[in-house]
Write a protein that holds these residues in place. Sequence first.
Motif, PDB file in Angstrom:
ATOM      1  N   ARG A 142       0.833  -1.208   0.000  1.00 21.58           N
ATOM      2  CA  ARG A 142       0.000   0.000   0.000  1.00 21.58           C
ATOM      3  C   ARG A 142       0.864   1.252   0.000  1.00 21.58           C
ATOM      4  O   ARG A 142       0.549   2.237  -0.674  1.00 21.58           O
ATOM      5  N   SER A 145       2.315   1.619  -3.421  1.00 25.70           N
ATOM      6  CA  SER A 145       1.262   1.997  -4.356  1.00 25.70           C
ATOM      7  C   SER A 145       0.957   3.488  -4.260  1.00 25.70           C
ATOM      8  O   SER A 145       0.794   4.176  -5.272  1.00 25.70           O
ATOM      9  N   THR A 279      -4.408  -2.910  -7.355  1.00 26.39           N
ATOM     10  CA  THR A 279      -4.806  -3.857  -6.310  1.00 26.39           C
ATOM     11  C   THR A 279      -5.765  -4.905  -6.851  1.00 26.39           C
ATOM     12  O   THR A 279      -5.615  -6.111  -6.584  1.00 26.39           O
ATOM     13  N   ARG A 280      -6.769  -4.467  -7.630  1.00 21.79           N
ATOM     14  CA  ARG A 280      -7.724  -5.418  -8.217  1.00 21.79           C
ATOM     15  C   ARG A 280      -7.045  -6.345  -9.224  1.00 21.79           C
ATOM     16  O   ARG A 280      -7.342  -7.539  -9.304  1.00 21.79           O
TER      17      ARG A 280
END
Length: 427
Positions: A142, A145, A279-280
């Motif tokens: 995270r 990202s 993320t997906r």
Amino acid sequence: MTEERPALNQNTNFHKLWAGQSISLVGINVTYVALPLLAIYAIDAGAFEVGLITLAETVPYLLVTLWAGAWIDGRRRIPVMLFADLSRGAILVAVAVLTLLGMVNLEIIVGLMLFYGVGSVLFEVAYYAVVPSIVRRSDLMRANSRLQTSGSFALLAGTNIGGVLTQVVTAPFALIVDAFTFVASAVSLRWMRVQETIQPATPGESRRRQIWEGLRYVARQPVLRSLTLSSALYNFFTTGVMTLFPVFAVRTLELNAATIGFVQSFGAIGAALGALLATRMIAALGAGSSYIWAKGLAWASVLSLGLIPAHSPVTVAALVVAFSVSGMLIVSNVVGITLRQAVTNDQMLGRMTATYKFISYGAQSLGGFGAGLAGELFGLRAAMVGGGILLITTVLVALVPAVRTVRELPTEVPDEPTPTPAAAATK
């Protein structure tokens, strides 16, 4: 053992780093547009000269990165980053002032950019090593990202600002803007309060032995080895194509500075989309497959740049599409950075990062210089298309099982430099 670092949303040190880097990255992208245009307009630089400037800026990754990794592993990283920010800002001011005074030439630009490149090496080796000291390892994906997302928006803002500033107030003033962003980054670093864990060197251990340990560490890790080679190939060929692009855009496509900055900024839009989907995408395809698909899309976009027609109604639109698709590389960046950090012991982070930068960014310096030569010998369009075709190698290297089979990003680092933990592989 439970980490004492706060959760990411409450981590003030991370937010200070994030804010400073977001501002600095805007400035770096201003320079990315303005510096080659300064050379083209101020000293009538062609493909070879622009390639030489790119070489000067990036060759320190070949010359000092391995030493920097071993040196940085034995000291606090944030003071190193602060020094690198301030020195790079001062160098850009020097280039700008000398240009405004009519005293700049190719030798001066090359010399100053060599020192700028050394500052970049010190900063980046320390930067990627310090992030795991700031955030929990379970938060690495995270955190990376968010940092990469900021990079995409910085690309959007910086390339547009760089193009407009170069068009309206000339390139030297654009470089001064970047210098101020380095100051902002330094201020944010100064405000951070981080207890860095320093791993003292073994008494009597030479710097050469420390460097060798870093090289061996990466060579023994299948994941690190594959990611490093894939990135090296990507950087070599992409840097070559993008070194020639400003000259190609000015001389062949006959675009002005504002338009060049405008089309390049669409790489940030693609990157922003990629950051939202990362993320997906990783959840659906797995980390390894997401890395490969992102590299494949980036390959197609870079190849298309050399095929775009001049003086056509679709010229600008085609460039916009190409740069938009290229931004999807952010997905592979998130996966690659996190995976490298996650499988590396704290005491080896500096040397692992240095080895990675030495190989992948060293290839970048050679790619820029090689492209300059190829552009002079074979023509701009032929050199760009050739580099784009050969870029497919970065995808082929990433197809090895060590990368392709990684499903989830690990949250715990192994005690020894062993292959990818079984928990990270597809079962």
